[in-house]
Design an enzyme around this catalytic site. Structure first.
Site, PDB file in Angstrom:
ATOM      1  N   LYS A   1      -0.026  15.038 -10.818  1.00 33.71           N
ATOM      2  CA  LYS A   1       0.810  14.551 -11.908  1.00 33.71           C
ATOM      3  C   LYS A   1       1.843  15.595 -12.353  1.00 33.71           C
ATOM      4  O   LYS A   1       2.948  15.231 -12.792  1.00 33.71           O
ATOM      5  CB  LYS A   1      -0.064  14.118 -13.088  1.00 33.71           C
ATOM      6  CG  LYS A   1      -0.800  12.810 -12.832  1.00 33.71           C
ATOM      7  CD  LYS A   1       0.183  11.659 -12.634  1.00 33.71           C
ATOM      8  CE  LYS A   1      -0.508  10.311 -12.586  1.00 33.71           C
ATOM      9  NZ  LYS A   1       0.459   9.183 -12.456  1.00 33.71           N
TER      10      LYS A   1
ATOM     11  N   ASP B   1       0.866  -1.176   0.000  1.00 31.84           N
ATOM     12  CA  ASP B   1       0.000   0.000   0.000  1.00 31.84           C
ATOM     13  C   ASP B   1       0.903   1.226   0.000  1.00 31.84           C
ATOM     14  O   ASP B   1       1.621   1.474   0.976  1.00 31.84           O
ATOM     15  CB  ASP B   1      -0.895  -0.017   1.240  1.00 31.84           C
ATOM     16  CG  ASP B   1      -1.847   1.172   1.301  1.00 31.84           C
ATOM     17  OD1 ASP B   1      -1.769   2.065   0.432  1.00 31.84           O
ATOM     18  OD2 ASP B   1      -2.678   1.212   2.235  1.00 31.84           O
TER      19      ASP B   1
ATOM     20  N   TYR C   1      -6.093  16.004  -9.810  1.00 31.25           N
ATOM     21  CA  TYR C   1      -5.318  14.943 -10.465  1.00 31.25           C
ATOM     22  C   TYR C   1      -4.144  15.545 -11.225  1.00 31.25           C
ATOM     23  O   TYR C   1      -3.005  15.060 -11.118  1.00 31.25           O
ATOM     24  CB  TYR C   1      -6.216  14.152 -11.410  1.00 31.25           C
ATOM     25  CG  TYR C   1      -5.481  13.102 -12.212  1.00 31.25           C
ATOM     26  CD1 TYR C   1      -5.108  11.898 -11.621  1.00 31.25           C
ATOM     27  CD2 TYR C   1      -5.143  13.321 -13.543  1.00 31.25           C
ATOM     28  CE1 TYR C   1      -4.423  10.935 -12.349  1.00 31.25           C
ATOM     29  CE2 TYR C   1      -4.454  12.362 -14.273  1.00 31.25           C
ATOM     30  CZ  TYR C   1      -4.102  11.177 -13.672  1.00 31.25           C
ATOM     31  OH  TYR C   1      -3.417  10.228 -14.400  1.00 31.25           O
TER      32      TYR C   1
ATOM     33  N   SER D   1       1.278  10.917 -17.222  1.00 35.11           N
ATOM     34  CA  SER D   1      -0.015  11.188 -17.845  1.00 35.11           C
ATOM     35  C   SER D   1       0.054  12.509 -18.573  1.00 35.11           C
ATOM     36  O   SER D   1       0.827  13.403 -18.196  1.00 35.11           O
ATOM     37  CB  SER D   1      -1.107  11.253 -16.770  1.00 35.11           C
ATOM     38  OG  SER D   1      -2.312  11.778 -17.290  1.00 35.11           O
TER      39      SER D   1
END
Length: 307
Positions: free
Chosen positions: A160, A66, A156, A143
């Site tokens: 990134k 994790d 998000y 990404s």
């Protein structure tokens, strides 16, 4: 022949699952893969894929890891029986979708903790050994959301963008150690990642102004069209990871698709940012495929928020 030991985070589905089974089933039999999961109860699909690919015995193992728990990361590292990892793939990620004002502090913190701080935890656990051995490769799932802002993916993208800075900085300082860092920049990829994107099922958009709700509705329609028509298969993306792993002169960035490059170039060509903002607004809120300033199609990168 010594096998290349690869550890991959986030293997319950999508890119991580496909990459793990692709490497474990490679005809060269040159890889030993440790596929890791936050929750080992989700490993069933990986073993089904491994069986269908004919992965030989001993080529694939699963571990609990994790990225939000430093003890879990350390325990996974200790269970690598070879004693070291040659290739570390930081792939675990989490998304957050919707108007910024609807997101709770907990939801924002969770995305940053998984995508950024979680990556740091994993790197802190495995980097010292690579530096001592003056050998190792680190591949990070990037990404297009780390290269350009995407509407309704604000948090998000923030995570990134931070990953881009982290990896670029590390790539510079690790050169004397013979350790290479590479980002695999993904455009839209057809995986369960999009289905898992958090918008907060209990979120009430009624409290958001009507114009923002309308824009979000337009965005969702366009995004679904993009993934349906332009989304890549994760198998194709896995091959890009393999190319990076085997490259004798590793690059900092590898692009899974050239479809996003026109927008990347546009963003860099106008330091004011005005050209990119106008272009992305036009593309992201359109129900029709759009084209970049050089005539190249950019619909593969418009309005998408994850690999």
């Amino acid at each position: 022949m010594d096998r290349t030991v690869v550890l991959i985070t986030g293997c319950s589905s999508g890119i991580g699952l496909h990459l793990a089974t692709r490497l474990a089933s490679d005809p060269s039999r040159s890889f030993k893969v440790y596929a890791t999961f936050r929750d080992l109860s989700t490993q069933g699909p990986l073993w089904e894929a491994a069986e269908s690919r004919g992965c030989p015995p001993g080529s694939l193992e699963t571990l609990q890891l994790d990225v939000q728990d430093a003890d879990s990361v350390a325990a996974a590292r200790a269970r690598v029986t070879e004693g070291c990892v040659d290739v570390l793939v930081c792939n675990a990620g989490r998304g957050l979708l919707g108007p910024l004002e609807v997101h709770s502090a907990d939801a924002v913190g969770s995305v940053l903790d998984v995508n950024l701080v979680g990556t740091v935890r994993v790197l802190q656990a495995f980097l010292p050994d690579m530096k001592r051995r003056h050998s190792g490769r680190i591949l990070v799932t990037g990404s297009m959301g780390g290269l350009m802002g995407i509407p309704f993916n604000d948090v998000y993208c923030a995570s990134k963008f931070a990953i881009e800075g982290l990896c670029e900085s590390l790539a510079i300082q690790l050169l004397p150690f013979g350790v290479h860092v590479s980002l695999i920049e993904c455009g839209p990829v057809r995986t369960a990642f999009q289905e898992k994107f958090q918008m907060g099922r209990g979120v009430v958009l009624d409290n958001v102004d009507a114009q923002t709700r309308n824009l979000f509705s337009q965005y969702l329609r366009h995004s679904k069209q993009v993934f349906r028509e332009q989304g890549q298969d994760p198998e194709e993306v896995a091959e890009v990871f393999l190319t990076a792993m085997r490259d004798p002169r590793p690059a900092l960035r590898y692009f899974s698709s050239e479809g996003i490059l026109p927008l990347v170039r546009l963003r860099l060509s106008d330091p004011s940012g005005c050209s990119y903002v106008a272009a992305m607004h036009r593309i992201g809120f359109s129900d029709k495929p759009a084209h970049g300033p050089d005539g190249a199609g950019t619909e593969a990168g418009a309005g998408t928020g994850g690999p």
